[in-house]
Design a protein around this motif. Structure first.
Motif, PDB file in Angstrom:
ATOM      1  N   UNK A 199       0.720   8.904  -1.937  1.00 46.29           N
ATOM      2  CA  UNK A 199       1.677   9.285  -0.899  1.00 46.29           C
ATOM      3  C   UNK A 199       0.982   9.931   0.292  1.00 46.29           C
ATOM      4  N   UNK A 200      -0.128  10.638   0.067  1.00 45.51           N
ATOM      5  CA  UNK A 200      -0.884  11.198   1.194  1.00 45.51           C
ATOM      6  C   UNK A 200      -1.392  10.091   2.104  1.00 45.51           C
ATOM      7  N   UNK A 201      -1.702   8.956   1.505  1.00 45.60           N
ATOM      8  CA  UNK A 201      -2.213   7.818   2.268  1.00 45.60           C
ATOM      9  C   UNK A 201      -1.076   7.039   2.932  1.00 45.60           C
ATOM     10  N   UNK A 202       0.165   7.338   2.543  1.00 42.98           N
ATOM     11  CA  UNK A 202       1.301   6.668   3.164  1.00 42.98           C
ATOM     12  C   UNK A 202       1.937   5.581   2.316  1.00 42.98           C
ATOM     13  N   UNK A 203       1.565   5.510   1.040  1.00 37.70           N
ATOM     14  CA  UNK A 203       2.145   4.495   0.149  1.00 37.70           C
ATOM     15  C   UNK A 203       2.573   5.207  -1.128  1.00 37.70           C
ATOM     16  N   UNK A 246       0.403  -7.929 -19.063  1.00 40.05           N
ATOM     17  CA  UNK A 246      -0.441  -6.852 -19.573  1.00 40.05           C
ATOM     18  C   UNK A 246      -1.910  -7.078 -19.237  1.00 40.05           C
ATOM     19  N   UNK A 247      -2.148  -7.655 -18.042  1.00 39.46           N
ATOM     20  CA  UNK A 247      -3.514  -7.932 -17.584  1.00 39.46           C
ATOM     21  C   UNK A 247      -3.698  -7.417 -16.159  1.00 39.46           C
ATOM     22  N   UNK A 248      -4.962  -7.306 -15.764  1.00 39.66           N
ATOM     23  CA  UNK A 248      -5.277  -6.913 -14.390  1.00 39.66           C
ATOM     24  C   UNK A 248      -4.710  -7.951 -13.428  1.00 39.66           C
ATOM     25  N   UNK A 249      -4.302  -7.476 -12.256  1.00 40.53           N
ATOM     26  CA  UNK A 249      -3.721  -8.349 -11.243  1.00 40.53           C
ATOM     27  C   UNK A 249      -4.424  -8.112  -9.910  1.00 40.53           C
ATOM     28  N   UNK A 250      -4.346  -9.082  -9.040  1.00 44.83           N
ATOM     29  CA  UNK A 250      -4.938  -8.930  -7.704  1.00 44.83           C
ATOM     30  C   UNK A 250      -4.221  -7.812  -6.953  1.00 44.83           C
ATOM     31  N   UNK A 251      -4.996  -7.056  -6.201  1.00 41.59           N
ATOM     32  CA  UNK A 251      -4.430  -6.004  -5.370  1.00 41.59           C
ATOM     33  C   UNK A 251      -3.670  -6.652  -4.218  1.00 41.59           C
ATOM     34  N   UNK A 252      -2.435  -6.219  -3.946  1.00 45.71           N
ATOM     35  CA  UNK A 252      -1.710  -6.768  -2.802  1.00 45.71           C
ATOM     36  C   UNK A 252      -2.483  -6.552  -1.496  1.00 45.71           C
ATOM     37  N   UNK A 253      -2.448  -7.548  -0.611  1.00 47.40           N
ATOM     38  CA  UNK A 253      -3.186  -7.483   0.657  1.00 47.40           C
ATOM     39  C   UNK A 253      -2.851  -6.240   1.463  1.00 47.40           C
ATOM     40  N   UNK A 254      -1.566  -5.861   1.488  1.00 40.45           N
ATOM     41  CA  UNK A 254      -1.132  -4.691   2.261  1.00 40.45           C
ATOM     42  C   UNK A 254      -1.825  -3.420   1.770  1.00 40.45           C
ATOM     43  N   UNK A 255      -1.941  -3.274   0.460  1.00 44.08           N
ATOM     44  CA  UNK A 255      -2.583  -2.085  -0.104  1.00 44.08           C
ATOM     45  C   UNK A 255      -4.091  -2.147   0.107  1.00 44.08           C
ATOM     46  N   UNK A 256      -4.671  -3.320  -0.054  1.00 43.32           N
ATOM     47  CA  UNK A 256      -6.108  -3.479   0.177  1.00 43.32           C
ATOM     48  C   UNK A 256      -6.468  -3.064   1.606  1.00 43.32           C
ATOM     49  N   UNK A 288      -4.766  -1.085   3.606  1.00 41.55           N
ATOM     50  CA  UNK A 288      -4.536   0.353   3.753  1.00 41.55           C
ATOM     51  C   UNK A 288      -5.705   1.144   3.158  1.00 41.55           C
ATOM     52  N   UNK A 289      -6.164   0.740   1.986  1.00 41.91           N
ATOM     53  CA  UNK A 289      -7.302   1.416   1.358  1.00 41.91           C
ATOM     54  C   UNK A 289      -8.560   1.277   2.208  1.00 41.91           C
ATOM     55  N   UNK A 290      -8.812   0.079   2.716  1.00 43.03           N
ATOM     56  CA  UNK A 290     -10.009  -0.135   3.531  1.00 43.03           C
ATOM     57  C   UNK A 290     -10.009   0.740   4.778  1.00 43.03           C
ATOM     58  N   UNK A 291      -8.826   0.984   5.343  1.00 41.04           N
ATOM     59  CA  UNK A 291      -8.724   1.853   6.527  1.00 41.04           C
ATOM     60  C   UNK A 291      -8.901   3.327   6.173  1.00 41.04           C
ATOM     61  N   UNK A 292      -8.737   3.664   4.914  1.00 41.44           N
ATOM     62  CA  UNK A 292      -8.751   5.068   4.502  1.00 41.44           C
ATOM     63  C   UNK A 292      -9.904   5.432   3.576  1.00 41.44           C
ATOM     64  N   UNK A 293     -10.923   4.602   3.495  1.00 37.29           N
ATOM     65  CA  UNK A 293     -12.068   4.925   2.641  1.00 37.29           C
ATOM     66  C   UNK A 293     -12.829   6.135   3.174  1.00 37.29           C
TER      67      UNK A 293
END
Length: 166
Positions: free
Chosen positions: A64-68, A143-153, A155-160
């Protein structure tokens, strides 16, 4: 970008640079607490299991601090699970001491992200412990790993941030 700016790598391996003043903005205070007597061992030091407790509570706030927010993730059907946690104990916190935790995302991949957290003494600002956590995006139906949604990816890249700062 200035010559001394830190270099980061995003999921496809491309490097990018971030100005020092931008890094500071990417760390968020995510938790404050007090070392209650029932958190302590026989030496009046906070027992190791409570470090995990406080770091885990702080990790819930980083999104939530990151906006999501977690609510937004739930609405979108996005789930993450903790894949690994590593805690380094730097120095003890003792009964009655106040502390705070700062958190930042430090790596983003195609299915996971890594965050780093630092626990500081609230009065002296000395570092007491660090935690690195890896969260994997998860499909609850398979019950398996899934691709990270583009929107979150994105957002994370902008906030590293760099784990060495803050």
């Amino acid at each position: 970008m200035s010559p001394g700016s830190p270099e980061f790598h995003i999921s496809d391996g491309r490097p990018f640079h971030v100005a020092q003043q931008e890094i500071r903005r990417m760390w968020w205070e995510t938790y404050r607490g007090v070392v209650h007597p029932w958190f302590c061992d026989q030496f009046k030091h906070m027992n190791v299991r409570f470090y995990l407790h406080h770091f885990d509570d702080a990790a819930f706030h980083i999104w939530s601090c990151m906006g999501y927010s977690l609510g937004k993730m739930e609405e979108a059907g996005i789930h993450t699970v903790v894949a690994s946690v590593k805690i380094d104990y730097v120095q003890e916190l003792t009964q009655g001491e106040l502390f705070y935790i700062k958190s930042a995302f430090v790596r983003v991949g195609s299915k996971s992200c890594t965050y780093f957290q630092k626990m500081f003494h609230a009065e002296t600002h000395e570092l007491h412990a660090t935690q690195e956590g890896v969260e994997v995006f998860f499909d609850p139906a398979t019950r398996k790993a899934a691709a990270m949604p583009d929107e979150i990816c994105a957002l994370l890249e902008r906030n590293l941030a760099s784990r060495d700062d803050e």
